[in-house]
Design a protein around this motif. Sequence first.
Motif, PDB file in Angstrom:
ATOM      1  N   ASN A 178       0.829  -1.211   0.000  1.00 31.29           N
ATOM      2  CA  ASN A 178       0.000   0.000   0.000  1.00 31.29           C
ATOM      3  C   ASN A 178       0.858   1.255   0.000  1.00 31.29           C
ATOM      4  O   ASN A 178       0.542   2.245  -0.670  1.00 31.29           O
ATOM      5  N   ASP A 179       1.941   1.239   0.772  1.00 32.03           N
ATOM      6  CA  ASP A 179       2.816   2.405   0.826  1.00 32.03           C
ATOM      7  C   ASP A 179       3.448   2.683  -0.534  1.00 32.03           C
ATOM      8  O   ASP A 179       3.575   3.846  -0.958  1.00 32.03           O
ATOM      9  N   LEU A 180       3.833   1.640  -1.246  1.00 30.89           N
ATOM     10  CA  LEU A 180       4.398   1.822  -2.585  1.00 30.89           C
ATOM     11  C   LEU A 180       3.363   2.421  -3.536  1.00 30.89           C
ATOM     12  O   LEU A 180       3.682   3.301  -4.349  1.00 30.89           O
ATOM     13  N   ILE A 181       2.121   1.949  -3.431  1.00 28.11           N
ATOM     14  CA  ILE A 181       1.045   2.497  -4.265  1.00 28.11           C
ATOM     15  C   ILE A 181       0.827   3.969  -3.931  1.00 28.11           C
ATOM     16  O   ILE A 181       0.647   4.808  -4.822  1.00 28.11           O
ATOM     17  N   ARG A 182       0.855   4.304  -2.645  1.00 26.94           N
ATOM     18  CA  ARG A 182       0.705   5.704  -2.230  1.00 26.94           C
ATOM     19  C   ARG A 182       1.831   6.567  -2.795  1.00 26.94           C
ATOM     20  O   ARG A 182       1.588   7.657  -3.315  1.00 26.94           O
ATOM     21  N   ARG A 183       3.047   6.050  -2.734  1.00 22.36           N
ATOM     22  CA  ARG A 183       4.188   6.820  -3.236  1.00 22.36           C
ATOM     23  C   ARG A 183       4.128   6.980  -4.752  1.00 22.36           C
ATOM     24  O   ARG A 183       4.589   7.988  -5.297  1.00 22.36           O
ATOM     25  N   ALA A 184       3.555   6.002  -5.429  1.00 29.23           N
ATOM     26  CA  ALA A 184       3.465   6.072  -6.894  1.00 29.23           C
ATOM     27  C   ALA A 184       2.343   6.988  -7.369  1.00 29.23           C
ATOM     28  O   ALA A 184       2.496   7.715  -8.362  1.00 29.23           O
ATOM     29  N   PHE A 185       1.207   6.995  -6.659  1.00 28.27           N
ATOM     30  CA  PHE A 185       0.013   7.665  -7.184  1.00 28.27           C
ATOM     31  C   PHE A 185      -0.619   8.691  -6.245  1.00 28.27           C
ATOM     32  O   PHE A 185      -1.519   9.422  -6.670  1.00 28.27           O
ATOM     33  N   GLY A 186      -0.184   8.738  -4.976  1.00 29.45           N
ATOM     34  CA  GLY A 186      -0.854   9.622  -4.040  1.00 29.45           C
ATOM     35  C   GLY A 186      -2.329   9.279  -3.950  1.00 29.45           C
ATOM     36  O   GLY A 186      -2.695   8.104  -3.916  1.00 29.45           O
TER      37      GLY A 186
END
Length: 309
Positions: free
Chosen positions: A73-81
């Motif tokens: 989830n953190d990677l997705i947040r960092r990729a797309f906000g």
Amino acid sequence: MTTPSKAANRPGGEWLLAGHPVARIGYGAMQLVERPGLPPVDADDAIALLHRVVELGITHIDTAEFYGHGTANDLIRRAFGDSDEVVIVSKVGANRVDAPVPLVAAQKPQELRASIEANLRSLGRDRIAVVNLRRADAQPGIIATGDQVVDLDDQLAELAALRDEGLIGAFGLSNVSLEQLQQALPAGIACVQNSYSLVERSGERMLDLCRANDIAWAPFFPLGSAFPGRPKVVEQPAVLAAAQQLGVTPSQVGLAWMLQHAPNTLLIAGTSSIAHLEQNAAIGDITLSDDLMAQLDAVSADGKQTSIG
């Protein structure tokens, strides 16, 4: 009745998932953080892969807070906000723990709420488009015991409350029986995630019910079970022959069959490789002839060819 469009920029065409038009070829994020026997994916490489997901027209990303203790989830947040260029689908019903068995059941209504709140924090979002309830009544995976044996209606009531509060847009079910899906239909189900593939079609009646009710069908183990001794799609003679005829890989044939078999199928195959991701996105360009579909349809549940005459 929802009719998927064949959008040029959407691999595999589109399906309306909880009101969001998504590419029928999506992406499952688990392999970004869970690769048994392999080193973890570098964070920058993982974010580059997620950016490539969107460049390929893939708009549906499947994840869970228990994938790497929130790391996926953190990677997705960092990729797309909090961008709406991707539709995020998560799942609840289990928690990650540091123990020999890494997942434990978290089936109680208050645990579902806590899991959704944790997903929101790690994703950096105020709302998750769809959350799937992973039931723990049957394998594969953990089996609920003791006070973790929870009535489905109690769980549906909590998910409906979370939907009404705006924390989730819709909810679905995972690892459920036909009877459980029938029980849940009045609550409004957006998606079903069950084991299903060319060599594991015990869920055909459930797929038919989903299709009749405009419910997305996003199967796990789409190329056959990962457990030893179970039939694998890529080992079937009919699949190998079709791959050779079309000049594609056996896995592409198996996934293309699923797209053609049912219009409400959404693929969520995962990978940590950009090259493999591009192979998956190209499945939308593969058309199986009626003859090839018949040959593949004749592969039985145990992976053997049956008569088509």
